[in-house]
Design a protein around this motif. Structure first.
Motif, PDB file in Angstrom:
ATOM      1  N   VAL A  20      37.015  43.215  42.297  1.00  0.00           N
ATOM      2  CA  VAL A  20      38.158  43.061  43.274  1.00  0.00           C
ATOM      3  C   VAL A  20      38.069  43.155  44.815  1.00  0.00           C
ATOM      4  O   VAL A  20      38.525  42.532  45.631  1.00  0.00           O
ATOM      5  CB  VAL A  20      39.615  43.386  43.358  1.00  0.00           C
ATOM      6  N   ALA A  21      36.995  44.351  45.067  1.00  0.00           N
ATOM      7  CA  ALA A  21      36.513  44.139  45.823  1.00  0.00           C
ATOM      8  C   ALA A  21      35.407  43.186  46.455  1.00  0.00           C
ATOM      9  O   ALA A  21      35.673  42.740  47.448  1.00  0.00           O
ATOM     10  CB  ALA A  21      36.562  45.827  46.139  1.00  0.00           C
ATOM     11  N   GLU A  22      35.236  43.303  45.336  1.00  0.00           N
ATOM     12  CA  GLU A  22      33.651  42.328  46.090  1.00  0.00           C
ATOM     13  C   GLU A  22      34.546  41.006  46.063  1.00  0.00           C
ATOM     14  O   GLU A  22      34.180  39.908  47.226  1.00  0.00           O
ATOM     15  CB  GLU A  22      32.846  42.090  44.592  1.00  0.00           C
ATOM     16  N   TRP A  23      35.695  40.268  45.750  1.00  0.00           N
ATOM     17  CA  TRP A  23      36.051  39.696  45.475  1.00  0.00           C
ATOM     18  C   TRP A  23      36.891  38.839  46.844  1.00  0.00           C
ATOM     19  O   TRP A  23      37.193  38.406  47.953  1.00  0.00           O
ATOM     20  CB  TRP A  23      37.334  38.694  44.511  1.00  0.00           C
ATOM     21  N   HIS A  24      38.036  40.431  47.215  1.00  0.00           N
ATOM     22  CA  HIS A  24      38.081  40.418  48.364  1.00  0.00           C
ATOM     23  C   HIS A  24      38.369  41.652  49.220  1.00  0.00           C
ATOM     24  O   HIS A  24      39.281  42.666  49.373  1.00  0.00           O
ATOM     25  CB  HIS A  24      40.179  40.771  47.978  1.00  0.00           C
ATOM     26  N   PRO A  25      37.248  41.988  49.762  1.00  0.00           N
ATOM     27  CA  PRO A  25      36.921  42.780  50.417  1.00  0.00           C
ATOM     28  C   PRO A  25      38.136  43.586  52.097  1.00  0.00           C
ATOM     29  O   PRO A  25      37.937  44.936  52.188  1.00  0.00           O
ATOM     30  CB  PRO A  25      35.389  42.303  51.519  1.00  0.00           C
ATOM     31  N   TRP A  26      38.815  42.864  52.079  1.00  0.00           N
ATOM     32  CA  TRP A  26      39.690  43.111  53.006  1.00  0.00           C
ATOM     33  C   TRP A  26      40.978  44.251  52.491  1.00  0.00           C
ATOM     34  O   TRP A  26      41.690  44.654  53.335  1.00  0.00           O
ATOM     35  CB  TRP A  26      40.061  41.965  54.077  1.00  0.00           C
ATOM     36  N   LEU A  27      40.909  43.979  51.374  1.00  0.00           N
ATOM     37  CA  LEU A  27      41.878  45.016  50.542  1.00  0.00           C
ATOM     38  C   LEU A  27      40.970  45.819  50.448  1.00  0.00           C
ATOM     39  O   LEU A  27      41.651  47.164  50.542  1.00  0.00           O
ATOM     40  CB  LEU A  27      42.221  44.504  49.532  1.00  0.00           C
TER      41      LEU A  27
END
Length: 81
Positions: A20-27
């Motif tokens: 998830v962190a790779e897909w959506h680093p802004w999260l």
């Protein structure tokens, strides 16, 4: 909005959090927490949650579908809070 990815195994939860962190680093990196099922005394009955905080509701329907698929690959599921 908060999304919870629920898994039986800690390794699956940690791997999903990294994805998830790779897909959506802004999260940022989602938290991985252990939650004991209500009414269960057995430590084996605990679930592992990946807590995905999306305070600005930036995740799209497609993003949520990808989260569903990610959880399902490891026998888990997604819940929305």
């Amino acid at each position: 909005m908060r999304q919870l990815l629920v898994f039986e195994e800690r390794d699956d939860a940690e791997e999903a959090a990294e994805t998830v962190a790779e897909w959506h680093p802004w999260l940022g990196i989602p938290k991985v927490v252990r939650e004991t099922l209500a009414g269960e005394d057995d430590a084996e009955a605990a679930q592992w949650l990946v807590v995905v905080e999306d305070p600005d509701d930036r995740l799209t329907r497609e993003d949520l579908t990808r989260l569903d698929e990610l959880a399902e690959q490891a026998g888990g599921w997604r819940e929305q809070e």
